[in-house]
Write an enzyme that holds these catalytic residues in place. Structure first.
Site, mmCIF file in Angstrom:
data_model
loop_
_atom_site.group_PDB
_atom_site.id
_atom_site.type_symbol
_atom_site.label_atom_id
_atom_site.label_comp_id
_atom_site.label_asym_id
_atom_site.label_seq_id
_atom_site.Cartn_x
_atom_site.Cartn_y
_atom_site.Cartn_z
ATOM 1 N N CYS A 170 46.994 13.310 38.313
ATOM 2 C CA CYS A 170 47.545 12.900 37.022
ATOM 3 C C CYS A 170 48.725 13.746 36.560
ATOM 4 C CB CYS A 170 46.445 12.901 35.967
ATOM 5 S SG CYS A 170 45.095 11.769 36.364
ATOM 6 N N HIS A 310 48.663 16.300 27.011
ATOM 7 C CA HIS A 310 47.982 15.431 27.977
ATOM 8 C C HIS A 310 47.017 14.530 27.221
ATOM 9 C CE1 HIS A 310 46.445 14.174 31.858
ATOM 10 N NE2 HIS A 310 45.219 14.424 31.450
ATOM 11 N N GLU A 321 42.874 22.006 26.546
ATOM 12 C CA GLU A 321 44.296 21.949 26.218
ATOM 13 C C GLU A 321 44.591 22.694 24.922
ATOM 14 O OE1 GLU A 321 47.688 18.464 26.451
ATOM 15 O OE2 GLU A 321 45.582 17.913 26.209
ATOM 16 N N LYS A 342 48.612 8.773 24.849
ATOM 17 C CA LYS A 342 47.548 8.040 25.537
ATOM 18 C C LYS A 342 46.677 7.283 24.554
ATOM 19 C CE LYS A 342 47.117 10.990 29.660
ATOM 20 N NZ LYS A 342 48.045 12.085 29.318
ATOM 21 N N HIS A 347 45.795 5.866 29.854
ATOM 22 C CA HIS A 347 46.052 6.887 30.879
ATOM 23 C C HIS A 347 46.354 6.186 32.201
ATOM 24 C CE1 HIS A 347 46.053 10.324 33.289
ATOM 25 N NE2 HIS A 347 44.892 10.874 32.993
ATOM 26 N N PHE A 406 43.056 15.800 38.143
ATOM 27 C CA PHE A 406 41.955 16.056 39.065
ATOM 28 C C PHE A 406 42.457 16.889 40.241
ATOM 29 C CE2 PHE A 406 39.119 12.096 38.059
ATOM 30 C CZ PHE A 406 38.878 12.616 36.803
#
Length: 423
Positions: A170, A310, A321, A342, A347, A406
């Site tokens: 991502c 993010h 975060e 998002k 996403h 990931f």
């Protein structure tokens, strides 16, 4: 590495809802969401049945029947969006040595939709253990090899220089821009067409995220399903799309009178070497990426006017975060506006980093910070200014955009007005 400075001179966006830069920005600044019940297949067997889909007609966007037949949906997004960016840049590519033009495309999951559809065809809906290859499309290998994305874009723009695909989960969309910037800085190219694409809304992807309960089961209210930093959040909303940019060396761009959106002033990436999907709560690796990106840009934390988070809408990411911002920005973390788009466009895995960079440069162009939609009850542990619900007029000369992926990837890009960067 030379002292060449790199700027963005062209922007193309194919995001959930109606494609195009204007439609994308209108959606963000209105605080609207593009999430809905999945329409590409019957999602009823799955735990999470919502996604942010692009209303995309390939033929309407200029692709020929042969191109449509040859390319997976994600590749179609990349080509259409690259053409938007090239047109927006005003650069006559025919006047540039093609050996000095390169391409970098990010993607997390490659041609997922094409492979899924072709498997269903050659296996007769999964009934054949030994598949019948005669029913496959003749370009099936292009679906298997993600490098075909860069190839298609290079063909579309006439680039004969460095060409590659970046696949780092991502963070692919940020890393593709960072890599392309480095290619220009080192002198291997003068122009890079860079960005990311993904079209992952398929049964296999939905099933995989269901298995680890990463996506939201809030199926009765798709519009409000994505809730980053909200106490009631329960997973992210899958999305799709692409964003592509024209990057140029600053002095060349100025010499031709180009419109400069922003300088790619700093970039860094780190890995937590910890867990495939888990995150340490202290946010150390993301904070380190932010620190290095700021140092490369020669900017202080106080110079950052907006943070594009993010903000996936999972508990562990939002808290990780928040800790990273506090660790890297210090007291300024409590003063700078932070938001997650998002909440509105979902996403889109590898593509989202580039889509968020597009939102960041548009925020700089318009001096408007997009909101975090659906943020009604903030998580007490997420105690920063996450710009709830409504866009904010805000002087925005420098933006930090971050990504988490990931595999433990943590990336940060600093975008700035060229006049702000200390040479």
């Amino acid at each position: 590495m030379t002292n060449r400075r790199v700027v963005i001179t062209g922007v193309g966006v194919t995001a959930p809802g109606t494609p195009g830069v204007k439609s994308f920005w209108d959606l963000l600044t209105a605080g609207r969401t593009a999430t809905r019940r999945i329409s590409f297949f019957d999602p009823s067997p799955f735990r999470s049945q919502v996604a942010a889909e692009v209303d995309f007609d390939a033929e309407l966007h200029g692709l020929s029947p042969q191109e449509i037949r040859r390319m997976d949906r994600a590749a179609q997004f990349a080509v259409v969006t690259a053409r938007q960016a090239v047109e927006d840049s005003g650069l006559e590519f025919s006047s540039v040595d093609p050996d000095r033009v390169g391409v970098t495309i990010g993607s997390a999951v490659g041609a997922t939709m094409g492979l899924d559809e072709e498997y269903r065809t050659v296996s007769d809906g999964g009934r054949l253990e030994l598949v019948d290859h005669r029913y496959a499309v003749p370009h099936l290998y292009n679906y298997l090899a993600p490098s075909s994305f860069a190839t298609e874009v290079a063909w579309a723009v006439g680039a004969e220089g460095p060409s590659t695909v970046v696949s780092t989960g991502c963070t692919s969309g940020l890393d593709a821009i960072g890599y392309a910037t480095d290619v220009i800085r080192e002198g291997s190219a003068d122009v890079m067409v860079a960005g990311a694409t993904d079209a992952p809304i398929s049964p296999i992807t939905v099933a995989c995220f269901d298995a680890i309960k990463a996506t939201t089961p809030r199926n009765d209210d798709p519009e409000h399903a994505s809730r980053p930093f909200d106490a009631s959040r329960n997973g992210f909303v899958l999305g799709e799309g692409a964003a592509v940019f024209v990057l140029e060396e600053l002095e060349s761009a100025r010499a031709r009178g180009a419109k400069v959106y922003a300088e790619v002033a700093g970039y860094a990436t780190r890995s937590n070497a910890f867990h495939m999907t888990g995150l340490k709560p202290d946010g150390r690796e993301m904070a380190e990426a932010i620190r290095v990106a700021l140092a490369q840009a020669r900017l202080n934390p106080e110079d950052i006017d907006y943070v594009n988070a993010h903000g996936s809408g999972t508990r562990q990411n939002d808290r990780h975060e928040t800790a990273a911002f506090k660790r890297s920005l210090g007291e300024h973390a409590y003063r700078v506006p932070v938001s997650s788009i998002k909440s509105m466009v979902g996403h889109s895995l590898g593509a989202i980093g580039s889509i968020e960079v597009a939102a960041s440069v548009l925020a700089m162009q318009h001096d408007v910070v997009p909101p975090t939609a659906n943020l009604h009850t903030p998580d007490p542990e997420c105690d920063l200014d996450y710009v709830p619900l409504v866009a904010r007029d805000w002087r925005t000369d420098a933006v930090l955009s971050v990504g988490s992926g990931f595999g433990g990837f943590q990336s940060a890009v600093v975008l700035a007005d060229p006049g702000l960067v200390r040479s």
